[in-house]
Design a protein around this motif. Structure first.
Motif, PDB file in Angstrom:
ATOM      1  N   ILE A  55       0.622  -1.320   0.133  1.00  0.00           N
ATOM      2  CA  ILE A  55       0.054  -0.051  -0.086  1.00  0.00           C
ATOM      3  C   ILE A  55       0.986   1.068  -0.095  1.00  0.00           C
ATOM      4  N   ALA A  56       2.087   1.199   0.619  1.00  0.00           N
ATOM      5  CA  ALA A  56       2.876   2.412   1.056  1.00  0.00           C
ATOM      6  C   ALA A  56       3.453   2.543  -0.472  1.00  0.00           C
ATOM      7  N   ALA A  57       3.866   1.482  -1.166  1.00  0.00           N
ATOM      8  CA  ALA A  57       4.423   1.509  -2.580  1.00  0.00           C
ATOM      9  C   ALA A  57       3.566   2.073  -3.677  1.00  0.00           C
ATOM     10  N   ILE A  58       2.199   2.030  -3.339  1.00  0.00           N
ATOM     11  CA  ILE A  58       1.178   2.483  -4.283  1.00  0.00           C
ATOM     12  C   ILE A  58       0.922   3.937  -3.892  1.00  0.00           C
ATOM     13  N   LEU A  59       0.802   4.267  -2.769  1.00  0.00           N
ATOM     14  CA  LEU A  59       0.553   5.732  -2.051  1.00  0.00           C
ATOM     15  C   LEU A  59       1.956   6.630  -2.315  1.00  0.00           C
ATOM     16  N   THR A  60       2.864   6.056  -2.344  1.00  0.00           N
ATOM     17  CA  THR A  60       4.038   7.113  -2.341  1.00  0.00           C
ATOM     18  C   THR A  60       4.180   7.663  -3.884  1.00  0.00           C
ATOM     19  N   PRO A  61       4.257   8.943  -3.903  1.00  0.00           N
ATOM     20  CA  PRO A  61       4.357   9.680  -5.113  1.00  0.00           C
ATOM     21  C   PRO A  61       5.582   9.436  -5.874  1.00  0.00           C
ATOM     22  N   THR A  62       6.859   9.380  -4.981  1.00  0.00           N
ATOM     23  CA  THR A  62       8.125   9.139  -5.772  1.00  0.00           C
ATOM     24  C   THR A  62       8.396   7.533  -5.774  1.00  0.00           C
TER      25      THR A  62
END
Length: 69
Positions: A55-62
């Motif tokens: 989920i963090a990989a999807i939500l992180t913009p960079t």
């Protein structure tokens, strides 16, 4: 003179930082509950950690891993 995108980026970062700071007392209040959750959680939290990381990989913009972690 800052550009509009820089202004929005700066403003959103400050709003997020102040939002986290103002939620900190709530987190401190709930902290005793965390021990209860840890005791009563499943013995295999590796799937939860994997799900949080995805989920963090999807939500992180960079795309860099440092921001994701």
């Amino acid at each position: 003179m800052p550009r509009f995108g820089e202004y929005v980026d700066f403003t959103l970062k400050f709003l997020l930082a102040f939002g986290v700071i103002f939620e900190l007392p709530l987190a401190i209040t709930i902290a005793p509950e965390w021990a209860w959750l840890r005791r009563n959680s499943s013995p295999q939290p590796k799937y939860a950690i994997l799900l949080i990381f995805v989920i963090a990989a999807i939500l992180t913009p960079t795309p860099d891993v440092f921001n994701q972690a």
